[in-house]
Design an enzyme around this catalytic site. Structure first.
Site, PDB file in Angstrom:
ATOM      1  N   SER A  47       2.847  -1.356   2.738  1.00  0.00           N
ATOM      2  CA  SER A  47       3.532  -0.665   1.648  1.00  0.00           C
ATOM      3  C   SER A  47       4.119  -1.686   0.685  1.00  0.00           C
ATOM      4  O   SER A  47       4.760  -2.644   1.104  1.00  0.00           O
ATOM      5  CB  SER A  47       4.660   0.208   2.199  1.00  0.00           C
ATOM      6  N   THR A  62       8.124  -8.184   2.197  1.00  0.00           N
ATOM      7  CA  THR A  62       6.969  -9.062   2.422  1.00  0.00           C
ATOM      8  C   THR A  62       5.784  -8.646   1.560  1.00  0.00           C
ATOM      9  O   THR A  62       5.135  -9.494   0.933  1.00  0.00           O
ATOM     10  CB  THR A  62       6.577  -9.077   3.911  1.00  0.00           C
ATOM     11  N   CYS A  63       5.498  -7.352   1.511  1.00  0.00           N
ATOM     12  CA  CYS A  63       4.374  -6.873   0.701  1.00  0.00           C
ATOM     13  C   CYS A  63       4.612  -7.135  -0.786  1.00  0.00           C
ATOM     14  O   CYS A  63       3.698  -7.525  -1.511  1.00  0.00           O
ATOM     15  CB  CYS A  63       4.139  -5.388   0.935  1.00  0.00           C
ATOM     16  N   ALA A  64       5.835  -6.929  -1.222  1.00  0.00           N
ATOM     17  CA  ALA A  64       6.172  -7.181  -2.622  1.00  0.00           C
ATOM     18  C   ALA A  64       6.023  -8.664  -2.948  1.00  0.00           C
ATOM     19  O   ALA A  64       5.441  -9.029  -3.981  1.00  0.00           O
ATOM     20  CB  ALA A  64       7.593  -6.700  -2.915  1.00  0.00           C
TER      21      ALA A  64
END
Length: 169
Positions: free
Chosen positions: A54, A59-61
């Protein structure tokens, strides 16, 4: 069956296990404009396919922001980040974060990309989300680099992925 980890606990991955040297499956997700986005197969550019659980996690951002900068410097590949976020949330994320050098797509409907690339988390608290993975696909449609990040809360090996892109062109 492939595995990843979530905070030290093994997570089984569902879908087709693909490896370096295999043909990259053609799969579709939904873009921020609600149209289909196709990844995989042969194209006129090298493809960088990134799957994340997501965009609404630190972390994904961070990973998406980093690849946005890195691929802009290369200008030699088509980059798509696929998550399970709704297209509206993905569009808002890109607008807020200034993401302009890559595309984002949602696999929330059919999980077609996650199944085709063997990165659909199949148990644990993250069941139904995509594992953190990076694939580089050459122009002929072959997988030339694959990384399923061993711990889903960690970032990928950016340098190895970028080197694979350079080698594939």
């Amino acid at each position: 069956m492939q595995m990843t980890m979530f905070k030290g606990t093994e997570v089984k991955l569902a879908g087709n296990e693909i490896n370096v040297g295999d043909n990259a499956p053609i799969a579709k997700a939904i873009g921020t404009d609600l149209n289909e986005v196709e990844v995989g197969g042969a194209k006129d550019r090298v493809q960088l396919l990134i799957t994340v659980p997501s965009l609404d996690t630190d972390t994904c951002a961070a990973e998406t922001r980093r690849f946005n900068v890195d691929v802009n410097n290369l200008d030699i590949c088509e980059t798509t980040v696929v998550s399970m976020d709704l297209p509206f949330a993905s569009e808002r994320f890109c607008s807020t974060e200034g993401i302009e050098n890559l595309s984002v797509a949602s696999d929330y409907m059919d999980k077609e990309v996650s199944r085709a690339y063997g990165v659909l988390m199949d148990d644990n608290k993250l069941k139904g989300l995509s594992a953190r993975a990076v694939f580089v696909i050459d122009r002929s449609g072959k997988i030339v680099y694959k990384e399923i990040v061993p711990e889903v809360t960690a970032e990928p090996n950016y340098e190895a992925a970028l080197e694979a892109i350079k080698q594939a062109r």
